[in-house]
Write a protein that holds these residues in place. Structure first.
Motif, PDB file in Angstrom:
ATOM      1  N   ALA A   1      14.131  -5.701  -7.968  1.00 17.59           N
ATOM      2  CA  ALA A   1      13.670  -7.068  -8.227  1.00 17.59           C
ATOM      3  C   ALA A   1      12.285  -7.334  -7.645  1.00 17.59           C
ATOM      4  N   ASP A   2      11.392  -6.327  -7.726  1.00 21.12           N
ATOM      5  CA  ASP A   2      10.046  -6.462  -7.172  1.00 21.12           C
ATOM      6  C   ASP A   2       9.007  -6.488  -8.276  1.00 21.12           C
ATOM      7  N   ASP A   3       9.364  -7.061  -9.421  1.00 19.41           N
ATOM      8  CA  ASP A   3       8.468  -7.013 -10.572  1.00 19.41           C
ATOM      9  C   ASP A   3       7.144  -7.729 -10.327  1.00 19.41           C
ATOM     10  N   ASP A   4       7.154  -8.837  -9.581  1.00 19.83           N
ATOM     11  CA  ASP A   4       5.901  -9.552  -9.319  1.00 19.83           C
ATOM     12  C   ASP A   4       4.901  -8.651  -8.610  1.00 19.83           C
ATOM     13  N   THR A   5       5.377  -7.884  -7.616  1.00 21.08           N
ATOM     14  CA  THR A   5       4.486  -6.965  -6.898  1.00 21.08           C
ATOM     15  C   THR A   5       4.008  -5.855  -7.811  1.00 21.08           C
ATOM     16  N   LEU A   6       4.900  -5.297  -8.621  1.00 21.04           N
ATOM     17  CA  LEU A   6       4.517  -4.209  -9.516  1.00 21.04           C
ATOM     18  C   LEU A   6       3.487  -4.666 -10.538  1.00 21.04           C
TER      19      LEU A   6
ATOM     20  N   ARG B   1       0.836  -1.210   0.000  1.00 20.66           N
ATOM     21  CA  ARG B   1       0.000   0.000   0.000  1.00 20.66           C
ATOM     22  C   ARG B   1       0.868   1.256   0.000  1.00 20.66           C
ATOM     23  N   ALA B   2       1.975   1.220   0.738  1.00 17.02           N
ATOM     24  CA  ALA B   2       2.883   2.365   0.758  1.00 17.02           C
ATOM     25  C   ALA B   2       3.465   2.610  -0.628  1.00 17.02           C
ATOM     26  N   LEU B   3       3.773   1.532  -1.350  1.00 17.96           N
ATOM     27  CA  LEU B   3       4.289   1.664  -2.710  1.00 17.96           C
ATOM     28  C   LEU B   3       3.282   2.383  -3.598  1.00 17.96           C
ATOM     29  N   VAL B   4       2.027   1.973  -3.529  1.00 15.62           N
ATOM     30  CA  VAL B   4       0.997   2.605  -4.351  1.00 15.62           C
ATOM     31  C   VAL B   4       0.768   4.045  -3.917  1.00 15.62           C
ATOM     32  N   ALA B   5       0.764   4.271  -2.593  1.00 17.64           N
ATOM     33  CA  ALA B   5       0.492   5.621  -2.082  1.00 17.64           C
ATOM     34  C   ALA B   5       1.563   6.623  -2.521  1.00 17.64           C
TER      35      ALA B   5
ATOM     36  N   LEU C   1      -3.718   6.829 -16.557  1.00 16.74           N
ATOM     37  CA  LEU C   1      -2.837   6.789 -15.397  1.00 16.74           C
ATOM     38  C   LEU C   1      -1.665   5.839 -15.608  1.00 16.74           C
ATOM     39  N   LEU C   2      -1.958   4.668 -16.155  1.00 16.78           N
ATOM     40  CA  LEU C   2      -0.927   3.651 -16.332  1.00 16.78           C
ATOM     41  C   LEU C   2      -0.088   3.877 -17.591  1.00 16.78           C
ATOM     42  N   GLY C   3      -0.500   4.805 -18.435  1.00 14.14           N
ATOM     43  CA  GLY C   3       0.245   5.062 -19.654  1.00 14.14           C
ATOM     44  C   GLY C   3       0.000   4.050 -20.744  1.00 14.14           C
ATOM     45  N   VAL C   4      -1.192   3.460 -20.767  1.00 11.91           N
ATOM     46  CA  VAL C   4      -1.537   2.464 -21.783  1.00 11.91           C
ATOM     47  C   VAL C   4      -1.909   3.182 -23.082  1.00 11.91           C
TER      48      VAL C   4
ATOM     49  N   THR D   1      14.728   2.725 -22.517  1.00 12.92           N
ATOM     50  CA  THR D   1      14.918   4.039 -23.141  1.00 12.92           C
ATOM     51  C   THR D   1      13.767   5.007 -22.923  1.00 12.92           C
ATOM     52  N   GLU D   2      12.601   4.490 -22.580  1.00 13.36           N
ATOM     53  CA  GLU D   2      11.427   5.361 -22.505  1.00 13.36           C
ATOM     54  C   GLU D   2      11.362   6.095 -21.172  1.00 13.36           C
ATOM     55  N   ARG D   3      11.306   7.409 -21.219  1.00 13.85           N
ATOM     56  CA  ARG D   3      11.091   8.228 -20.034  1.00 13.85           C
ATOM     57  C   ARG D   3       9.618   8.611 -20.010  1.00 13.85           C
ATOM     58  N   ARG D   4       8.881   8.085 -19.081  1.00 11.69           N
ATOM     59  CA  ARG D   4       7.430   8.264 -19.060  1.00 11.69           C
ATOM     60  C   ARG D   4       7.004   8.879 -17.731  1.00 11.69           C
ATOM     61  N   ASP D   5       5.972   9.693 -17.779  1.00 10.70           N
ATOM     62  CA  ASP D   5       5.409  10.299 -16.573  1.00 10.70           C
ATOM     63  C   ASP D   5       4.035   9.672 -16.347  1.00 10.70           C
ATOM     64  N   ASP D   6       4.017   8.447 -15.808  1.00  4.46           N
ATOM     65  CA  ASP D   6       2.758   7.762 -15.558  1.00  4.46           C
ATOM     66  C   ASP D   6       2.879   6.949 -14.281  1.00  4.46           C
ATOM     67  N   LEU D   7       1.814   6.271 -13.929  1.00  5.65           N
ATOM     68  CA  LEU D   7       1.777   5.563 -12.655  1.00  5.65           C
ATOM     69  C   LEU D   7       2.752   4.388 -12.629  1.00  5.65           C
ATOM     70  N   ILE D   8       2.921   3.707 -13.742  1.00  2.00           N
ATOM     71  CA  ILE D   8       3.863   2.584 -13.775  1.00  2.00           C
ATOM     72  C   ILE D   8       5.280   3.085 -13.503  1.00  2.00           C
ATOM     73  N   ALA D   9       5.671   4.177 -14.163  1.00  2.00           N
ATOM     74  CA  ALA D   9       7.006   4.729 -13.944  1.00  2.00           C
ATOM     75  C   ALA D   9       7.179   5.201 -12.502  1.00  2.00           C
ATOM     76  N   ALA D  10       6.139   5.807 -11.930  1.00  5.44           N
ATOM     77  CA  ALA D  10       6.237   6.291 -10.554  1.00  5.44           C
ATOM     78  C   ALA D  10       6.377   5.139  -9.568  1.00  5.44           C
ATOM     79  N   MET D  11       5.612   4.058  -9.772  1.00  5.41           N
ATOM     80  CA  MET D  11       5.741   2.903  -8.882  1.00  5.41           C
ATOM     81  C   MET D  11       7.082   2.212  -9.060  1.00  5.41           C
ATOM     82  N   LEU D  12       7.579   2.177 -10.286  1.00  3.83           N
ATOM     83  CA  LEU D  12       8.879   1.572 -10.544  1.00  3.83           C
ATOM     84  C   LEU D  12       9.974   2.337  -9.812  1.00  3.83           C
ATOM     85  N   ALA D  13       9.855   3.667  -9.794  1.00  3.86           N
ATOM     86  CA  ALA D  13      10.854   4.481  -9.100  1.00  3.86           C
ATOM     87  C   ALA D  13      10.795   4.276  -7.589  1.00  3.86           C
ATOM     88  N   ALA D  14       9.602   3.976  -7.072  1.00  2.00           N
ATOM     89  CA  ALA D  14       9.429   3.827  -5.628  1.00  2.00           C
ATOM     90  C   ALA D  14       9.635   2.401  -5.140  1.00  2.00           C
TER      91      ALA D  14
END
Length: 403
Positions: A220-225, A92-96, A146-149, A203-216
């Motif tokens: 090696a937490d891909d399963d959670t993401l 939840r902290a990751l999403v928040a 939000l997710l950049g789809v 290579t892609e610099r994106r301003d979306d929720l996936i990029a923000a969660m990836l930064a936070a």
């Protein structure tokens, strides 16, 4: 509607179009009710006791997912809804960190634009299904933003979300291939989001929720993401669709409230809270007792399942005077429609914004909107509760309406 004295509570026996008289019977006569292996709670105080206390939790991933569905099992194991602390706290902290009120507030102009576009398309029809043409597409469009789809992927996205939702208990009972369909959708969505993570890492610099969660996220937490992305997609899709559909139905059934909202659109935020209270898009949620507990003179044993009937709690006259009456000026913020406690819906601010702006555009852009003659058809699901087909006549559009 007169309700005969019922026996054990069975979700399959509840009238989908109007479950509230039955809820009222149990709330008044057997509010802590035992049926089969489940306790059902119908009063607001009892629901709040379980949801906000530490004596109950979600526990492990539901064992009903068969071993033949490995993709579904792995995906759902990373959903917050099936976690207890400390794992729930971490995810939840990751999403928040990524899904902040600022992000939702910044998305409001785009939500309004998307809603206005759907309303314009709807307005060109003589008769149309509001669910198919508006209530279902809007939340998918928003979460996709939000997710950049990419826009081209969104019809596929929506279809996979619908397929994944076949794994809910009520649908599994009615469709023999439900788990297989859901497992296929989980496999495809898992592959999709893993590819999206790879793009953002390269290579892609994106301003979306996936990029923000990836930064936070931790390394090696891909399963959670991936699991969280899929959860955000599915959790926000059907519930908001139901809120929009049932919200319009409730307003149509109360012409005085509809007229008031048209006259005073500034009441929309309060109206959304009242619409959630009046006819909750999620009617029930379940927990398991971590220790023995007493509720309403009954003893809940450790390990027993407890189902909170949110729809009944939100009609409890002990908390909401004249609860069967829709009043958009009511202070309904104490409702349980988005849950309570640590599992309070993380997407509630987004759902509120979608409902407020979506209903606002419907009322502004289609001033003569009417229900069609075809009876409303509800989905055979009391948990995620709402119409699956809602025919409307958009009517003449106001000159200068939304493009």
């Amino acid at each position: 509607m007169t309700v005969q004295t019922p026996g054990p509570f069975r979700t399959a026996d509840v009238p989908l179009a109007d479950p509230y008289p039955l809820y009222r019977h149990y709330r008044e006569h057997d509010p802590v009710h035992r049926a089969d292996d489940t306790w059902y709670l119908f009063r607001h105080d009892d629901v709040a006791h379980v949801l906000t206390g530490r004596g109950y939790g979600r526990g492990a991933l539901p064992s009903r997912i068969p071993g033949t569905c490995p993709h579904l099992k792995r995906t759902a194991s990373h959903w917050m809804v099936f976690m207890d602390p400390p794992e729930h706290t971490r995810v939840r902290a990751l999403v928040a960190k990524a899904f902040t009120p600022r992000i939702v507030e910044g998305l409001r102009p785009r939500i309004r634009e998307l809603a206005a576009g759907l309303v314009a398309e709807l307005g060109a029809e003589r008769e149309a299904d509001l669910v198919d043409r508006f209530a279902a597409p809007l939340p998918i469009l928003v979460i996709s933003e939000l997710l950049g789809v990419p826009r081209s992927d969104r019809p596929w996205f929506r279809a996979r979300a619908v397929d994944l939702q076949q794994a809910t208990s009520s649908r599994v009972a009615r469709r023999p291939d439900a788990f297989r369909v859901a497992d296929d959708a989980a496999r495809e969505l898992d592959a999709y989001f893993r590819e999206e993570l790879g793009r953002r890492r390269s290579t892609e610099r994106r301003d979306d929720l996936i990029a923000a969660m990836l930064a936070a996220a931790e390394p090696a937490d891909d399963d959670t993401l991936v699991g969280t992305c899929i959860h955000l997609l599915t959790a926000g899709h059907e519930t908001t669709t139901n809120l929009l559909g049932k919200g319009l139905l409730a307003l149509m059934a109360h012409p005085d409230q509809l007229a008031l909202l048209r006259e005073r659109p500034e009441l929309l935020p309060a109206a959304v809270e009242e619409l959630v209270r009046y006819d909750s898009p999620v009617q029930m949620i379940s927990r398991w007792a971590h220790r023995d507990d007493g509720i309403g003179g009954r003893t809940i044993k450790e390990g027993e399942k407890v189902t909170m009937v949110l729809g009944s709690a939100n009609r409890d006259p002990a908390h909401f005077p004249d609860p069967d009456h829709l009043d958009i000026r009511r202070d309904a913020r104490r409702h349980a429609g988005f849950g309570m406690g640590i599992h309070y819906c993380v997407g509630a601010p987004l759902a509120r914004a979608e409902a407020e702006l979506g209903l606002g555009e419907l009322l502004r852009g289609l001033p003569h909107l009417m229900l069609g003659d075809e009876p409303v058809r509800y989905a055979e699901d009391l948990v995620f509760h709402g119409p699956e087909r809602l025919m409307v006549r958009p009517g003449a559009r106001r000159r200068g309406g939304a493009p």
